[in-house]
Motif scaffolding. Structure first.
Motif, mmCIF file in Angstrom:
data_model
loop_
_atom_site.group_PDB
_atom_site.id
_atom_site.type_symbol
_atom_site.label_atom_id
_atom_site.label_comp_id
_atom_site.label_asym_id
_atom_site.label_seq_id
_atom_site.Cartn_x
_atom_site.Cartn_y
_atom_site.Cartn_z
ATOM 1 N N LEU A 46 -0.530 -3.889 16.996
ATOM 2 C CA LEU A 46 -0.760 -4.841 15.913
ATOM 3 C C LEU A 46 -1.678 -4.254 14.846
ATOM 4 N N VAL A 47 -2.681 -3.494 15.285
ATOM 5 C CA VAL A 47 -3.601 -2.874 14.328
ATOM 6 C C VAL A 47 -2.902 -1.781 13.524
ATOM 7 N N TYR A 58 -12.300 -4.420 9.658
ATOM 8 C CA TYR A 58 -11.038 -3.739 9.334
ATOM 9 C C TYR A 58 -11.092 -3.113 7.943
ATOM 10 N N PHE A 59 -11.681 -3.814 6.987
ATOM 11 C CA PHE A 59 -11.811 -3.240 5.649
ATOM 12 C C PHE A 59 -12.712 -2.002 5.664
ATOM 13 N N LYS A 60 -13.723 -2.034 6.515
ATOM 14 C CA LYS A 60 -14.583 -0.865 6.667
ATOM 15 C C LYS A 60 -13.813 0.298 7.291
ATOM 16 N N ALA A 61 -12.932 -0.008 8.246
ATOM 17 C CA ALA A 61 -12.110 1.042 8.847
ATOM 18 C C ALA A 61 -11.116 1.623 7.853
ATOM 19 N N LEU A 62 -10.671 0.813 6.895
ATOM 20 C CA LEU A 62 -9.783 1.334 5.856
ATOM 21 C C LEU A 62 -10.463 2.381 4.983
ATOM 22 N N GLY A 63 -11.762 2.335 4.893
ATOM 23 C CA GLY A 63 -12.480 3.301 4.076
ATOM 24 C C GLY A 63 -13.577 2.706 3.223
ATOM 25 N N GLY A 64 -13.739 1.403 3.264
ATOM 26 C CA GLY A 64 -14.784 0.762 2.484
ATOM 27 C C GLY A 64 -14.215 -0.089 1.364
ATOM 28 N N LEU A 65 -15.124 -0.648 0.562
ATOM 29 C CA LEU A 65 -14.724 -1.557 -0.508
ATOM 30 C C LEU A 65 -13.917 -0.846 -1.590
ATOM 31 N N HIS A 66 -14.288 0.383 -1.927
ATOM 32 C CA HIS A 66 -13.569 1.085 -2.995
ATOM 33 C C HIS A 66 -12.123 1.386 -2.591
ATOM 34 N N VAL A 67 -11.903 1.710 -1.323
ATOM 35 C CA VAL A 67 -10.534 1.951 -0.858
ATOM 36 C C VAL A 67 -9.743 0.648 -0.843
ATOM 37 N N PHE A 68 -10.397 -0.440 -0.448
ATOM 38 C CA PHE A 68 -9.732 -1.737 -0.443
ATOM 39 C C PHE A 68 -9.316 -2.144 -1.856
ATOM 40 N N VAL A 69 -10.183 -1.941 -2.836
ATOM 41 C CA VAL A 69 -9.838 -2.250 -4.229
ATOM 42 C C VAL A 69 -8.706 -1.341 -4.708
ATOM 43 N N ALA A 70 -8.714 -0.084 -4.279
ATOM 44 C CA ALA A 70 -7.670 0.858 -4.694
ATOM 45 C C ALA A 70 -6.302 0.447 -4.162
ATOM 46 N N ALA A 92 -0.740 -5.467 11.214
ATOM 47 C CA ALA A 92 -1.837 -5.849 10.312
ATOM 48 C C ALA A 92 -1.694 -5.218 8.923
ATOM 49 N N PRO A 93 -1.510 -3.887 8.798
ATOM 50 C CA PRO A 93 -1.358 -3.329 7.442
ATOM 51 C C PRO A 93 -0.099 -3.803 6.738
ATOM 52 N N LEU A 94 1.000 -3.998 7.496
ATOM 53 C CA LEU A 94 2.235 -4.468 6.859
ATOM 54 C C LEU A 94 2.066 -5.874 6.306
ATOM 55 N N GLN A 95 1.473 -6.763 7.103
ATOM 56 C CA GLN A 95 1.260 -8.126 6.625
ATOM 57 C C GLN A 95 0.270 -8.169 5.467
ATOM 58 N N LEU A 96 -0.743 -7.320 5.519
ATOM 59 C CA LEU A 96 -1.712 -7.289 4.431
ATOM 60 C C LEU A 96 -1.076 -6.787 3.148
ATOM 61 N N GLU A 97 -0.238 -5.769 3.263
ATOM 62 C CA GLU A 97 0.449 -5.255 2.071
ATOM 63 C C GLU A 97 1.403 -6.293 1.488
ATOM 64 N N ALA A 109 -7.293 3.801 9.249
ATOM 65 C CA ALA A 109 -7.971 2.677 9.910
ATOM 66 C C ALA A 109 -7.576 2.585 11.384
ATOM 67 N N ALA A 110 -6.286 2.755 11.683
ATOM 68 C CA ALA A 110 -5.841 2.678 13.075
ATOM 69 C C ALA A 110 -6.435 3.804 13.916
ATOM 70 N N ASP A 111 -6.488 5.004 13.346
ATOM 71 C CA ASP A 111 -7.076 6.131 14.079
ATOM 72 C C ASP A 111 -8.560 5.912 14.342
ATOM 73 N N ARG A 112 -9.261 5.371 13.365
ATOM 74 C CA ARG A 112 -10.696 5.144 13.538
ATOM 75 C C ARG A 112 -10.953 4.051 14.577
ATOM 76 N N ILE A 113 -10.192 2.964 14.530
ATOM 77 C CA ILE A 113 -10.385 1.882 15.489
ATOM 78 C C ILE A 113 -10.040 2.353 16.899
ATOM 79 N N HIS A 114 -8.954 3.101 17.028
ATOM 80 C CA HIS A 114 -8.565 3.599 18.356
ATOM 81 C C HIS A 114 -9.608 4.560 18.913
ATOM 82 N N SER A 115 -10.136 5.438 18.070
ATOM 83 C CA SER A 115 -11.137 6.404 18.541
ATOM 84 C C SER A 115 -12.416 5.700 18.978
ATOM 85 N N GLU A 116 -12.857 4.704 18.210
ATOM 86 C CA GLU A 116 -14.064 3.969 18.593
ATOM 87 C C GLU A 116 -13.849 3.187 19.890
ATOM 88 N N MET A 117 -12.689 2.572 20.040
ATOM 89 C CA MET A 117 -12.425 1.815 21.261
ATOM 90 C C MET A 117 -12.338 2.741 22.472
#
Length: 288
Positions: A191-192, A78-90, A196-201, A153-161
């Motif tokens: 949920l994705v 999921y963190f990778k779908a968000l854009g990587g470590l730098h996006v997660f830190v941002a 998931a993003p709401l709870q994470l935020e 992240a949701a668009d990327r996960i949906h497209s891959e699935m």
């Protein structure tokens, strides 16, 4: 175009005719009937009784439920779908800025009330308005970054699935009920995209809020630090009990929805047959 004419006996007697050659290649109707009658007289009928259907012989398999904690690979994906470590830190930093946008105006009001800077009321008012506008800007920017990252992240996960499902073989759709696929693209995808993003935020905002308040409290009252540590350990123990129960309840909730989706899909697909046999009352009572 008529090639030859004549009676059956005449055409079959002429060995050079096309009709005679055709009969020689396929066999006459009389010999074919004789062979069929002979084979029918000697044929034995064998009735095979089907064996009872067991769990091993079923085409579709029951959906499995994971046990234990969520694996680190799931968070990493999921963190990778968000854009990587730098996006997660941002986005984690944006959550801290969101918290600062709420704390700094309150701190400045306390400073204004005690007149610690010894300035005029107009000066305090202008600075407080500027800080308030800055806090609003930080809150809006933080929300925008979270929404942008979660939608990506949701668009990327949906497209891959979707791509993997479209590339599946026919045997996959034979073994997998359609309701299970609909549940993955419906409830799970919701949920994705939302939960998931709401709870994470909310988790990041709460963590930064607790961290900032603990730092301020320990600076003003250092003796509070040991008690805060004891309460933190007790909080994590209680949280672990709640987290395990909530995790299993969520898994069972999602697991039981797949048969429901499958029943609805099959009923809608066969609605004409249901109406033809006048079985509407049975299916209505089934879904009550």
């Amino acid at each position: 175009q008529i090639v030859q004419q004549g009676s059956f006996a005449k055409l079959s007697a002429d060995k050079t005719s096309l009709f005679s050659k055709m009969l020689a290649s396929t066999g006459s109707s009389k010999s074919r009937r004789d062979g069929n009658s002979a084979s029918a007289s000697t044929r034995r009928t064998t009735i095979v009784t089907p064996e009872p259907l067991t769990e091993k012989g079923k085409l579709t398999k029951a959906e499995q439920k994971n046990e234990g904690a969520v694996s680190f690979a799931s968070f990493q994906y999921y963190f990778k779908a968000l854009g990587g470590l730098h996006v997660f830190v941002a986005i984690a930093t944006c959550s801290w800025l969101f918290n600062l946008g709420e704390i700094i105006p309150d701190l400045f009001l306390a400073t204004w009330q005690d007149d610690l800077l010894q300035q005029s009321q107009e000066w305090y008012l202008c600075i407080w308005l500027a800080i308030g506008c800055l806090g609003c800007a930080l809150n809006i920017a933080s929300r925008f970054v979270w929404v942008f990252a979660s939608v990506h992240a949701a668009d990327r996960i949906h497209s891959e699935m979707l791509g993997k499902v479209l590339r599946c073989t026919t045997s996959f759709f034979d073994k997998t009920p359609s309701g299970r696929i609909m549940s993955r693209f419906g409830e799970d995808q919701m949920l994705v995209e939302f939960a998931a993003p709401l709870q994470l935020e909310v988790t990041f905002i709460c963590l930064w809020s607790v961290f900032d308040q603990l730092v301020l409290t320990c600076i003003v009252r250092p003796l509070v630090a040991p008690f805060a540590l004891v309460f933190a350990v007790a909080f994590f123990l209680v949280r672990e009990l709640h987290r395990r129960a909530n995790r299993e309840a969520m898994r069972w909730n999602l697991l039981t929805k797949s048969p429901l989706f499958n029943a609805f899909e099959e009923t809608l697909s066969g609605v004409t047959t249901i109406q033809a046999f006048r079985r509407e009352a049975y299916f209505q009572s089934r879904f009550e």
